[in-house]
Write an enzyme that holds these catalytic residues in place. Sequence first.
Site, PDB file in Angstrom:
ATOM      1  CE1 TYR A  36       1.117  -0.158   4.419  1.00  0.00           C
ATOM      2  CE2 TYR A  36       0.068   1.983   4.301  1.00  0.00           C
ATOM      3  CZ  TYR A  36       0.891   1.078   4.958  1.00  0.00           C
ATOM      4  OH  TYR A  36       1.480   1.434   6.133  1.00  0.00           O
ATOM      5  NE  ARG A  55       6.781   4.222   0.538  1.00  0.00           N
ATOM      6  CZ  ARG A  55       6.532   5.111   1.503  1.00  0.00           C
ATOM      7  NH1 ARG A  55       7.485   5.425   2.373  1.00  0.00           N
ATOM      8  NH2 ARG A  55       5.361   5.681   1.610  1.00  0.00           N
ATOM      9  NE  ARG A 103      -6.085 -19.034   4.450  1.00  0.00           N
ATOM     10  CZ  ARG A 103      -5.243 -19.983   4.834  1.00  0.00           C
ATOM     11  NH1 ARG A 103      -5.396 -21.230   4.452  1.00  0.00           N
ATOM     12  NH2 ARG A 103      -4.225 -19.679   5.633  1.00  0.00           N
ATOM     13  CG  HIS A 105      -0.226 -20.666   2.119  1.00  0.00           C
ATOM     14  ND1 HIS A 105      -1.364 -21.268   2.574  1.00  0.00           N
ATOM     15  CD2 HIS A 105       0.339 -20.072   3.189  1.00  0.00           C
ATOM     16  CE1 HIS A 105      -1.486 -21.054   3.873  1.00  0.00           C
ATOM     17  NE2 HIS A 105      -0.461 -20.322   4.269  1.00  0.00           N
ATOM     18  CE  LYS A 147       3.228   3.297   3.103  1.00  0.00           C
ATOM     19  NZ  LYS A 147       3.315   3.368   4.554  1.00  0.00           N
ATOM     20  CD  GLU A 179       9.827   1.600  10.565  1.00  0.00           C
ATOM     21  OE1 GLU A 179       9.654   2.543   9.779  1.00  0.00           O
ATOM     22  OE2 GLU A 179       9.685   0.407  10.233  1.00  0.00           O
ATOM     23  CG  LEU A 203       8.132   2.386   4.864  1.00  0.00           C
ATOM     24  CD1 LEU A 203       7.774   1.111   4.120  1.00  0.00           C
ATOM     25  CD2 LEU A 203       6.905   3.227   5.085  1.00  0.00           C
TER      26      LEU A 203
HETATM   27  N1  PDD Z   1       2.786   5.283   7.649  1.00  0.00           N
HETATM   28  N2  PDD Z   1       7.423   3.779   9.046  1.00  0.00           N
HETATM   29  C1  PDD Z   1       6.260   3.119   9.060  1.00  0.00           C
HETATM   30  C2  PDD Z   1       6.204   1.784   9.728  1.00  0.00           C
HETATM   31  C3  PDD Z   1       5.127   3.684   8.446  1.00  0.00           C
HETATM   32  O1  PDD Z   1       3.971   3.009   8.440  1.00  0.00           O
HETATM   33  C4  PDD Z   1       5.217   4.966   7.847  1.00  0.00           C
HETATM   34  C5  PDD Z   1       4.049   5.615   7.167  1.00  0.00           C
HETATM   35  C6  PDD Z   1       6.467   5.629   7.867  1.00  0.00           C
HETATM   36  C7  PDD Z   1       6.664   6.967   7.223  1.00  0.00           C
HETATM   37  O2  PDD Z   1       6.645   6.885   5.816  1.00  0.00           O
HETATM   38  P1  PDD Z   1       6.184   8.124   4.913  1.00  0.00           P
HETATM   39  O3  PDD Z   1       6.991   9.330   5.315  1.00  0.00           O
HETATM   40  O4  PDD Z   1       6.495   7.698   3.536  1.00  0.00           O
HETATM   41  O5  PDD Z   1       4.725   8.306   5.178  1.00  0.00           O
HETATM   42  C8  PDD Z   1       7.550   5.000   8.463  1.00  0.00           C
HETATM   43  C9  PDD Z   1       1.641   5.604   6.858  1.00  0.00           C
HETATM   44  C10 PDD Z   1       1.383   7.047   6.710  1.00  0.00           C
HETATM   45  C11 PDD Z   1       0.428   4.814   7.332  1.00  0.00           C
HETATM   46  O6  PDD Z   1       0.579   3.604   7.447  1.00  0.00           O
HETATM   47  O7  PDD Z   1      -0.652   5.389   7.536  1.00  0.00           O
END
Ligand code: PDD
Length: 282
Positions: A36, A55, A103, A105, A147, A179, A203
């Site tokens: 996503y 990304r 379903r 895998h 992501k 993070e 991320l």
């Molecule tokens: N979250 N790390 C994680 C685990 C994240 O889920 C996000 C973003 C970031 C920051 O990434 P960016 O600057 O590209 O938004 C870092 C989004 C916004 C969410 O899941 O809603």
Amino acid sequence: MEKMKDLAYYNGTVTRIADMMIPAGDRGFYFGDGIYEVAMVFHRKIFALEEHLDRMERSAAMVRIELPMVRREIGDLLQELADRVESDCQFLYWQITRGTAPRNHLFPAGTASNLYVYSKPWPGVEMSDDYRLVSVTDTRFLNCNIKTLNLLLNVLAAQTAKENGCQEAVFVRDGIVTEGSHSNVSMIKDGVFITHPADNLILPGVERRHMIAYCGELGIPVEERPFTLEELKGADEIIMSSTSHPSMRVREIDGVAVGMKDAATVEKLRKMYLYEVEKRGQ
Ligand code: PDD
């Protein structure tokens, strides 16, 4: 065309968000088998769209999901959808899952990937000087650079933060701060901007990268290196960043007062961000 308060899109169908129906056979539903992106719409334009599409492509390639249409078409479609929402400022989400099938895998044969999008009004740029963090052990997998929709441990960490009266959790893996549960963490110490390297443990946030670029323009030295929780607690400033919350200034970690000692540098970085938002909106 009449504008909508909010909007959802799924493989060509458009409805209000609350009315969208997704087939239970969508592999996002039972495997979280998808990726996503989240981007902001400011002044009706998708902020940093190309970086989000970059990304998206990287995430999809790492989990071997084929895009349902070419990158440019996805970008154009996202802008078209955003144009149909009333608000100038929006929170835009999209996800791509590995098709719809019973379903199993194994990758399903002969089914295209699914694109789900929603966009909703957003109040504007969200910044705060009042963020509190709780530290949690980072037991996530070793591909946090993807992501993926699989956010179970991020969800648990975010909930732990709330239950501790905090706005965000900060993950610590083997003594190293990685993070937040939905944001990146960076610190300023003695005028240097320090943030975890963009490796497989975090991320690679778009806002993290923007801040590094702003530092470059402002002449602020940058170090992309691992740091400990103790170092973080001793920083002059701590900033949590994400697309929807680009600059959240931290004043407490695990109940102890931290940061808040270099307001001038935080202010400079925020001004750069706001300038970008205005510039790109012109
Ligand atoms: N979250 N790390 C994680 C685990 C994240 O889920 C996000 C973003 C970031 C920051 O990434 P960016 O600057 O590209 O938004 C870092 C989004 C916004 C969410 O899941 O809603």
